[in-house]
Design a protein around this motif. Structure first.
Motif, PDB file in Angstrom:
ATOM      1  N   SER A   6       6.481 -16.303 -10.673  1.00 50.11           N
ATOM      2  CA  SER A   6       5.603 -17.817 -10.541  1.00 50.11           C
ATOM      3  C   SER A   6       5.473 -18.016 -12.139  1.00 50.11           C
ATOM      4  N   TYR A   7       5.050 -19.167 -12.261  1.00 48.62           N
ATOM      5  CA  TYR A   7       4.393 -19.698 -13.556  1.00 48.62           C
ATOM      6  C   TYR A   7       3.294 -19.214 -13.570  1.00 48.62           C
ATOM      7  N   GLU A   8       3.127 -18.695 -15.143  1.00 45.48           N
ATOM      8  CA  GLU A   8       1.768 -17.914 -15.542  1.00 45.48           C
ATOM      9  C   GLU A   8       0.579 -18.740 -14.997  1.00 45.48           C
ATOM     10  N   ALA A   9       0.394 -20.042 -15.682  1.00 45.18           N
ATOM     11  CA  ALA A   9      -0.638 -20.583 -15.497  1.00 45.18           C
ATOM     12  C   ALA A   9      -1.284 -20.709 -13.961  1.00 45.18           C
ATOM     13  N   PHE A  10      -0.187 -20.676 -12.999  1.00 44.60           N
ATOM     14  CA  PHE A  10      -0.823 -21.036 -11.663  1.00 44.60           C
ATOM     15  C   PHE A  10      -0.733 -19.874 -10.841  1.00 44.60           C
ATOM     16  N   ILE A  11      -0.493 -18.787 -11.321  1.00 43.04           N
ATOM     17  CA  ILE A  11      -0.870 -17.536 -10.524  1.00 43.04           C
ATOM     18  C   ILE A  11      -2.566 -17.192 -10.250  1.00 43.04           C
ATOM     19  N   HIS A  12      -3.123 -17.983 -11.172  1.00 36.66           N
ATOM     20  CA  HIS A  12      -4.423 -18.109 -10.692  1.00 36.66           C
ATOM     21  C   HIS A  12      -5.069 -18.291  -9.479  1.00 36.66           C
ATOM     22  N   ILE A  13      -4.196 -19.193  -8.787  1.00 35.67           N
ATOM     23  CA  ILE A  13      -4.428 -19.864  -7.340  1.00 35.67           C
ATOM     24  C   ILE A  13      -4.498 -18.740  -6.574  1.00 35.67           C
ATOM     25  N   VAL A  14      -3.886 -17.259  -6.714  1.00 32.76           N
ATOM     26  CA  VAL A  14      -4.186 -16.102  -5.745  1.00 32.76           C
ATOM     27  C   VAL A  14      -5.030 -15.273  -6.517  1.00 32.76           C
ATOM     28  N   ASP A  15      -6.052 -15.631  -7.570  1.00 31.76           N
ATOM     29  CA  ASP A  15      -6.763 -14.588  -7.787  1.00 31.76           C
ATOM     30  C   ASP A  15      -7.527 -13.841  -6.745  1.00 31.76           C
ATOM     31  N   SER A  16      -8.025 -14.718  -5.999  1.00 29.78           N
ATOM     32  CA  SER A  16      -8.883 -14.030  -4.886  1.00 29.78           C
ATOM     33  C   SER A  16      -8.066 -12.928  -3.879  1.00 29.78           C
ATOM     34  N   MET A  17      -6.947 -13.306  -3.554  1.00 31.12           N
ATOM     35  CA  MET A  17      -5.995 -12.728  -2.873  1.00 31.12           C
ATOM     36  C   MET A  17      -5.667 -11.663  -3.691  1.00 31.12           C
ATOM     37  N   PHE A  18      -5.290 -11.424  -4.914  1.00 24.81           N
ATOM     38  CA  PHE A  18      -5.047 -10.201  -5.586  1.00 24.81           C
ATOM     39  C   PHE A  18      -6.406  -9.389  -5.503  1.00 24.81           C
ATOM     40  N   ASN A  19      -7.504  -9.987  -5.590  1.00 23.24           N
ATOM     41  CA  ASN A  19      -8.792  -9.289  -5.393  1.00 23.24           C
ATOM     42  C   ASN A  19      -8.786  -8.305  -4.303  1.00 23.24           C
ATOM     43  N   GLN A  20      -8.249  -8.908  -3.120  1.00 26.35           N
ATOM     44  CA  GLN A  20      -8.447  -8.279  -1.723  1.00 26.35           C
ATOM     45  C   GLN A  20      -7.496  -7.400  -1.630  1.00 26.35           C
ATOM     46  N   PHE A  21      -6.119  -7.687  -2.145  1.00 24.81           N
ATOM     47  CA  PHE A  21      -5.166  -6.535  -2.180  1.00 24.81           C
ATOM     48  C   PHE A  21      -5.327  -5.485  -3.005  1.00 24.81           C
ATOM     49  N   ALA A  22      -5.768  -5.498  -3.947  1.00 23.07           N
ATOM     50  CA  ALA A  22      -6.133  -4.615  -4.856  1.00 23.07           C
ATOM     51  C   ALA A  22      -7.236  -3.569  -4.287  1.00 23.07           C
ATOM     52  N   LYS A  23      -8.354  -4.145  -3.693  1.00 24.57           N
ATOM     53  CA  LYS A  23      -9.278  -3.438  -3.013  1.00 24.57           C
ATOM     54  C   LYS A  23      -8.697  -2.590  -1.832  1.00 24.57           C
ATOM     55  N   TRP A  24      -7.953  -3.300  -1.222  1.00 21.14           N
ATOM     56  CA  TRP A  24      -7.163  -2.847  -0.010  1.00 21.14           C
ATOM     57  C   TRP A  24      -6.394  -1.274  -0.642  1.00 21.14           C
ATOM     58  N   LEU A  25      -5.456  -1.524  -1.647  1.00 18.27           N
ATOM     59  CA  LEU A  25      -4.693  -0.259  -2.330  1.00 18.27           C
ATOM     60  C   LEU A  25      -5.748   0.648  -2.651  1.00 18.27           C
ATOM     61  N   ASP A  26      -6.777   0.436  -3.326  1.00 13.25           N
ATOM     62  CA  ASP A  26      -7.814   1.474  -3.646  1.00 13.25           C
ATOM     63  C   ASP A  26      -8.402   1.946  -2.517  1.00 13.25           C
ATOM     64  N   ALA A  27      -8.620   1.476  -1.157  1.00 16.75           N
ATOM     65  CA  ALA A  27      -9.182   2.111  -0.253  1.00 16.75           C
ATOM     66  C   ALA A  27      -8.308   2.863   0.294  1.00 16.75           C
ATOM     67  N   THR A  28      -7.009   2.667   0.214  1.00 15.45           N
ATOM     68  CA  THR A  28      -6.011   3.467   0.949  1.00 15.45           C
ATOM     69  C   THR A  28      -5.621   4.871   0.198  1.00 15.45           C
ATOM     70  N   ARG A  29      -6.147   4.858  -0.855  1.00 14.05           N
ATOM     71  CA  ARG A  29      -5.938   5.877  -1.809  1.00 14.05           C
ATOM     72  C   ARG A  29      -6.733   7.078  -1.113  1.00 14.05           C
ATOM     73  N   GLU A  30      -7.590   6.962  -0.611  1.00 14.36           N
ATOM     74  CA  GLU A  30      -8.382   7.852   0.182  1.00 14.36           C
ATOM     75  C   GLU A  30      -8.087   8.310   1.627  1.00 14.36           C
ATOM     76  N   LEU A  31      -6.852   7.576   2.164  1.00 15.10           N
ATOM     77  CA  LEU A  31      -6.813   7.712   3.414  1.00 15.10           C
ATOM     78  C   LEU A  31      -5.451   8.166   3.360  1.00 15.10           C
ATOM     79  N   GLU A  32      -5.333   9.794   3.824  1.00 13.49           N
ATOM     80  CA  GLU A  32      -4.169  10.567   3.856  1.00 13.49           C
ATOM     81  C   GLU A  32      -3.030   9.883   4.950  1.00 13.49           C
ATOM     82  N   TRP A  33      -3.517   9.403   6.183  1.00 14.73           N
ATOM     83  CA  TRP A  33      -2.867   9.123   7.191  1.00 14.73           C
ATOM     84  C   TRP A  33      -2.194   7.821   6.807  1.00 14.73           C
ATOM     85  N   ARG A  34      -2.464   7.018   5.894  1.00 13.11           N
ATOM     86  CA  ARG A  34      -1.798   5.937   5.406  1.00 13.11           C
ATOM     87  C   ARG A  34      -0.816   6.419   4.621  1.00 13.11           C
ATOM     88  N   ARG A  35       0.676   5.767   4.683  1.00  9.01           N
ATOM     89  CA  ARG A  35       1.672   6.153   3.746  1.00  9.01           C
ATOM     90  C   ARG A  35       1.695   5.112   2.585  1.00  9.01           C
TER      91      ARG A  35
END
Length: 798
Positions: free
Chosen positions: A482-511
């Motif tokens: 993507s263009y650097e300036a417009f990746i900000h459009i998904v700032d909040s989506m990045f937030n949610q996905f980052a939190k998802w990955l963080d939560a899965t670190r504690e879940l051994e049953w998720r690959r």
């Protein structure tokens, strides 16, 4: 859609599962103990804090029950994506009934003890969240922020021809921009090689307080809208359980039949062109089967049922009695035995093994296949001299990505995602391996469009990110350019996905899942055509505020380091990687072996550019391609005019190396940081983005003599070097910085300082008159004199 009567045994199984799931959902919202109501409800059985949402639950459990029937009868491979994220109680109840929840959490078995824990732990300290997040088996969509369910659903079925993803779209969610655009997935889904998405738009009329738009526009207008998106909508509505069960079952059967017909026709070649995909509009009352009225006010079917219909049952005996009556209306004695185990009338409705939606491997990390990657060293540019082999780094990378596409052709487990900018970002070589996915009409002048293309281009960053997340979470690999300036459009989506990955670190049953990697080009330092509106490097500030375990930021200075970094990112798991690299021709600084070593270290001294053999008088540090070029050009000037000055050049590829190891896994210990940057020599650090980030990342380091140059929100449509001057990262300004911060140089090098100021003035005059940079800037190469003065004495005399 009306339908013939449902066989009695099927109706009993559907209704029993639905009632059992609703009963457990109510228990999760309210109960601290006594989940089977073996004794009358007392205040101590009620949670002190009632947190959760009831209104959407009955619709979600209804659909879950009916999908179970379809899966069992047809042996379907099916995912269930829940758009109404507040329906966490529904998904936890359904997966507990089918057994997948207890397999993920053995401490919550399918008996009275497990039921008590299920109820207590919902929205409770140390327990489960109220949303349908990663902690819930079978989920690939965090509903905390609405809008992404449908794009996740499409991403999940790309290159999975046997998979059907049923996506429940909430009517409130349907008002969001990301969801509105995601309906266009029908124009990109290949029925011959992809799976299918079955959207179910669940209209229960209200959001948290207001009516929803799509529930109030009438069936004719709604149907026209959905047909325009490429669907054949089937409408099911009502509040009588028996008739809704009958109609929904028949409608689902018809929808799955149509999906099969579309896929068969495409796969055997008997039909070409785009057909309408089926979808369902389900209208049921909000908070269905809950309290009809509370204190004389209508609750069921209104916004009052959105969260907790009975707000104070612990302290209000009447409400407590109403809660008990509500739960008993589900007839729990028919659904659970004395030990709290689900009876056969419930469990017989559940699919077996991995066919259970909560146990589907695709939803719990995916069945991840290895991404075949060619040897990245075969694509590196040959370097005969420092700063030679001038080329576009992303164009070089395009050749590598082309062959990644070729190598993954058989497995079809890699896609590129770009908002109509792949060619612009000089990655066009990938078109030699595959086309852009496209199911809509084509004109004679169109190029690189094909139904089976694996390049995903749509001018919606939201949709692209959603597709990519769904693709990754089900075990495949991808890259978002993507263009650097417009990746900000998904700032909040990045937030949610980052939190998802963080939560899965504690879940051994998720690959582990392949990492989400952004390639940001067309960056701030060269926007010749677009100017100020396209200049914003702030996504890096946003990313680096997330949990350090799951974020990485890379700033490769040339083509060879970009190749090495991208190869590393595509091999990684459970991370979010951000790579920033320019698309315009750049000098090459490191050969292939040096690039591998430098990227492995993440930060290092460039001895060939340095003049210090021991302790330096100044450290010239840089991170990013334009900062590296200007830093080396400044060092070149200093070597000519102040040959006795001991300079150390440090280049940073992995930005997170600047942090201490207790703040980031890649962080440098203090002793290593001091070895590179010293404890007391001044550091002139030239950074790609906002200077404050470097100060934040290096906070607490012993050497506080740090002077950072970076983007200062100064820009327009101008030359590359003028952008550097406007923001203070230019070579002349950096020489001035060194003179100002190295002890004793202000008086000793006053003439050189004046010369640098004169050069800035000359630059300003030249660019405004000729529209291009000074020849000595434009044509500069490492080691070539940059000014008319070739010695300190000549510079001082001027």
């Amino acid at each position: 859609m009306s339908a013939p009567s449902l066989p009695q045994d099927e109706y009993e199984h559907l209704d029993a599962f639905w009632r059992a799931a609703n009963y457990l959902a109510v228990g999760q919202l309210y109960l601290l103990s006594n989940p089977l109501l073996h004794e009358p409800l007392r205040a101590e059985h009620i949670k002190p804090r009632l947190l959760g949402h009831w209104g959407t639950v009955p619709g979600l459990t209804l659909i879950y029950a009916h999908l179970n029937r379809l899966i069992r009868q047809r042996d379907l491979d099916m995912l269930y994506v829940v758009g109404p994220g507040h329906g966490g109680a529904a998904m936890q109840a359904a997966t507990w009934l089918e057994g997948s929840f207890s397999e993920a959490y053995p401490e919550v078995p399918r008996d009275a003890e497990g039921m008590a824990r299920l109820c207590k732990n919902f929205s409770f300290p140390g327990g489960m969240p109220s949303h349908v997040g990663p902690e819930v088996p079978g989920s690939i969509n965090e509903g905390g922020e609405l809008g992404y369910s449908l794009s996740h659903a499409y991403g999940a079925v790309f290159d999975r021809p046997d998979l059907i993803t049923t996506c429940v779209v909430a009517d409130g969610e349907a008002e969001t921009g990301p969801l509105a655009t995601a309906w266009h997935g029908t124009k990109f889904l290949d029925p011959a090689r992809d799976g299918a998405v079955l959207p179910i738009l669940h209209l229960n009329s209200y959001k948290i307080a207001n009516p929803t738009v799509l529930s109030r526009i009438g069936d004719e207008e709604l149907t026209a809208l959905l047909e325009g998106y490429g669907h054949t909508p089937y409408l099911v509505s009502g509040d009588d359980p028996q008739s809704v069960h009958r109609d929904l079952a028949a409608t689902l059967d018809r929808a799955v039949d149509e999906i099969g017909e579309i896929q068969r026709a495409a796969r055997d070649g008997t039909e070409h062109g785009r057909r309408r995909w089926p979808m369902i509009v389900l209208r049921t009352p909000k908070g269905w089967t809950g309290p009809e009225q509370v204190h004389g006010r209508q609750v069921e079917g209104t916004w009052r049922s959105h969260q907790i219909p009975l707000a104070r049952p612990a302290g209000d005996a009447d409400q407590r009695a109403a809660l008990q009556e509500w739960m008993r209306e589900y007839r729990p004695e028919e659904l659970f035995d004395e030990q709290g185990r689900p009876r056969a009338v419930v469990t017989d409705a559940v699919p077996a093994g991995r066919r259970r939606m909560g146990a589907n491997p695709a939803a719990n990390g995916g069945v991840s296949s290895r991404l075949p990657l060619p040897d990245v060293r075969d694509y590196t540019v040959t370097l005969d001299e420092r700063g030679g082999a001038v080329c576009s780094p992303t164009e070089v990378l395009g050749g590598f990505l082309r062959d990644v596409m070729h190598a993954s052709q058989e497995q079809r487990n890699f896609r590129l995602f770009s908002p109509d900018e792949l060619e612009s970002n000089k990655l066009g070589a990938v078109y030699e391996a595959t086309d852009r996915a496209w199911q809509a009409e084509q004109a004679d002048v169109d190029t690189e469009l094909a139904p089976d293309g694996r390049i995903m281009e749509i001018l919606s960053e939201h949709t692209l990110q959603g597709w990519l997340e769904g693709y990754l979470l089900t075990g495949r690999h991808g890259l978002f350019a993507s263009y650097e300036a417009f990746i900000h459009i998904v700032d909040s989506m990045f937030n949610q996905f980052a939190k998802w990955l963080d939560a899965t670190r504690e879940l051994e049953w998720r690959r582990p899942v392949p990492s989400l990697t952004y390639l940001l080009s067309s960056h701030v330092w060269q926007q010749d055509h677009n100017g100020f509106s396209h200049q914003d490097p702030g996504f890096l500030d946003h990313v680096t505020r997330k949990k350090p375990e799951i974020v990485r930021v890379y700033l490769p200075p040339d083509a060879n380091t970009l190749l090495c970094v991208t190869d590393h990112c595509l091999r990684s798991r459970d991370l979010t990687n951000v790579i920033v690299a320019g698309k315009q021709p750049q000098p090459s600084w490191l050969d292939k072996d040096e690039a591998v070593a430098h990227c492995t270290r993440g930060v290092g001294v460039w001895e060939w550019a340095s003049t210090a053999t021991g302790d330096p008088d100044v450290v010239m540090a840089c991170a990013g391609d334009a900062p590296t070029r200007e830093t080396l050009a400044a060092v070149d000037l200093l070597r000519q005019h102040l040959p006795e000055l001991a300079i150390r050049v440090v280049n940073v590829v992995d930005l997170m190396r600047l942090q201490p190891p207790d703040e980031h896994p890649h962080g440098l210990p203090d002793e290593e940081f001091e070895t590179l940057f010293t404890t007391d020599s001044p550091i002139v650090f030239v950074y790609h983005g906002y200077p404050s980030l470097i100060h934040r990342l290096t906070h607490g380091r012993p050497n506080r003599d740090l002077h950072v140059r970076g983007y200062q929100e100064e820009g327009t449509t101008t030359t590359p070097f003028d952008m550097a001057v406007r923001n203070g990262i230019d070579r002349y300004g950096l020489v001035i910085d060194v003179i100002d911060h190295v002890a004793g140089l202000r008086q000793h090098a006053a003439g050189l300082r004046q010369l640098m100021l004169d050069k800035r003035i000359a630059h300003d005059v030249h660019t405004r008159e000729h529209g291009e940079d000074l020849p000595e800037v434009r044509d500069w190469t490492w080691g070539r004199p940059q000014t008319r003065g070739t010695s300190r004495e000549e510079g001082e005399s001027r």
